[in-house]
Design an enzyme around this catalytic site. Structure first.
Site, PDB file in Angstrom:
ATOM      1  N   GLU A  80      49.243  30.738  39.423  1.00  0.00           N
ATOM      2  CA  GLU A  80      49.225  31.773  40.457  1.00  0.00           C
ATOM      3  C   GLU A  80      50.646  32.318  40.631  1.00  0.00           C
ATOM      4  OE1 GLU A  80      47.148  33.424  42.314  1.00  0.00           O
ATOM      5  OE2 GLU A  80      45.245  32.316  42.192  1.00  0.00           O
ATOM      6  N   HIS A 118      43.223  36.797  34.596  1.00  0.00           N
ATOM      7  CA  HIS A 118      41.984  36.541  35.342  1.00  0.00           C
ATOM      8  C   HIS A 118      41.008  37.702  35.120  1.00  0.00           C
ATOM      9  CE1 HIS A 118      40.122  34.968  39.383  1.00  0.00           C
ATOM     10  NE2 HIS A 118      39.425  34.621  38.328  1.00  0.00           N
ATOM     11  N   HIS A 151      47.230  34.657  37.131  1.00  0.00           N
ATOM     12  CA  HIS A 151      46.718  35.302  38.332  1.00  0.00           C
ATOM     13  C   HIS A 151      47.871  35.880  39.144  1.00  0.00           C
ATOM     14  CE1 HIS A 151      42.875  32.887  38.250  1.00  0.00           C
ATOM     15  NE2 HIS A 151      43.658  32.035  37.624  1.00  0.00           N
ATOM     16  N   TYR A 152      47.561  36.833  40.005  1.00  0.00           N
ATOM     17  CA  TYR A 152      48.437  37.072  41.151  1.00  0.00           C
ATOM     18  C   TYR A 152      47.704  36.606  42.394  1.00  0.00           C
ATOM     19  CZ  TYR A 152      46.209  41.755  42.048  1.00  0.00           C
ATOM     20  OH  TYR A 152      45.367  42.791  42.293  1.00  0.00           O
ATOM     21  N   ASP A 195      43.487  40.918  38.559  1.00  0.00           N
ATOM     22  CA  ASP A 195      44.813  40.284  38.482  1.00  0.00           C
ATOM     23  C   ASP A 195      45.067  39.658  37.109  1.00  0.00           C
ATOM     24  OD1 ASP A 195      42.766  38.357  39.330  1.00  0.00           O
ATOM     25  OD2 ASP A 195      44.390  36.934  39.642  1.00  0.00           O
TER      26      ASP A 195
HETATM   27 ZN   LIG Z   1      42.975  35.438  40.044  1.00  0.00          ZN
END
Ligand SMILES: [Zn+2]
Length: 263
Positions: A108, A150, A43-44, A160
């Site tokens: 993340e 994601h 993810h970002y 993302d």
């Molecule tokens: Zn995400």
């Protein structure tokens, strides 16, 4: 009992320390039994400030988290023990499975993302993500095709970690599944609004690879979203939701080169 008491050291040696989030639960399989992770989802954060993103992921109000958090400078924190089900995927699907949180480990990566103009990922951050992924994939024996964005598992909702993310570099380090994309050029293509057998065939290929896409024969919004997700991961030069010859060839090459599953 806090995560700190249960887990005195991070699961990954790449993480500097634990910074616990309360947002997690039990991993469960379809029958309610225990489930071990066999997927990795990247993810970002999509927020301008990394510190604020970290606080949000650790705030019980947010009901979201991830197992790891990677700062721009490469500093890595563990928020949730790998044995636990972190809440990062939301409504999502891959290869027929819909409880992706139970199936996966989530990372993340601090980056403002599309809302913040998609700044490139700094080199120290990428190096840390590569090292962290290598470690996780090795310890849990996660197959390449199950290292995903994601956007791959929730194409209708998420974009993302975005088309700036260096999947090629990750693959060169032995993580994920990737093929060199076919050159963007002319040739036949399918686009939103098209219908019929060729669209069915396209949808079937995406579903075969793992995308949660119903085979309807209509190039609808969901189909366009899956094409965009695929392009963000595998054909980053042009992300337009149109299944051009390069997109189709790249998808076919990807399926053909999929490693054989090891039991
Ligand atoms: Zn995400």
């Amino acid at each position: 009992m806090t995560s700190l008491e249960r887990l005195p050291a991070p699961d990954s040696k790449v993480a500097a320390k634990i910074f616990p989030s309360p947002n997690h639960g039990e991993r469960v399989d379809n029958n309610g039994g225990p489930r071990l992770p066999d997927m990795l989802v990247l993810h970002y954060t999509g927020m301008p400030d990394a510190g604020e993103a970290l606080q949000w992921l650790c705030n019980p109000i947010s009901q979201v988290s991830a197992h790891y958090f990677v700062f721009e400078n490469g500093h890595v924190l563990q928020l949730v023990p790998e044995a636990r089900r972190a809440w990062h995927a939301g409504r999502s699907s891959w290869d027929g499975e819909t409880d992706i949180n139970s199936a996966s480990i989530g990372i993340e990566i601090a980056n403002p993302g599309h809302p913040g103009g998609m700044p490139p990922y700094p080199e120290p951050q990428i190096a840390a993500v590569v090292a962290l992924c290598r470690d996780i994939v090795a310890r849990w024996r996660i197959p390449g095709p199950r290292v995903l964005a994601h956007s791959d598992i929730a194409p209708d909702r998420k974009c993302d970690p975005g088309e700036n993310f260096p999947w090629e570099r990750l693959h060169a380090a032995g993580v994920g599944h990737w093929v060199r994309p076919a050159a963007v050029g002319g040739g036949r293509f399918l686009s939103p609004g098209d219908r019929g057998q060729p669209v069915e065939a396209l949808q079937a290929m995406f579903a075969l690879y793992g995308y949660g896409l119903p085979i309807t024969g209509l190039y609808d919004n969901s189909t366009e979203a899956v094409v965009r997700a695929f392009q963000r991961h595998c054909r980053q030069e042009r992300v337009d939701g149109i299944a051009d010859a390069s997109t189709l060839t790249t998808l076919r090459d990807l399926i053909a080169s999929r490693p054989v599953a090891v039991a």
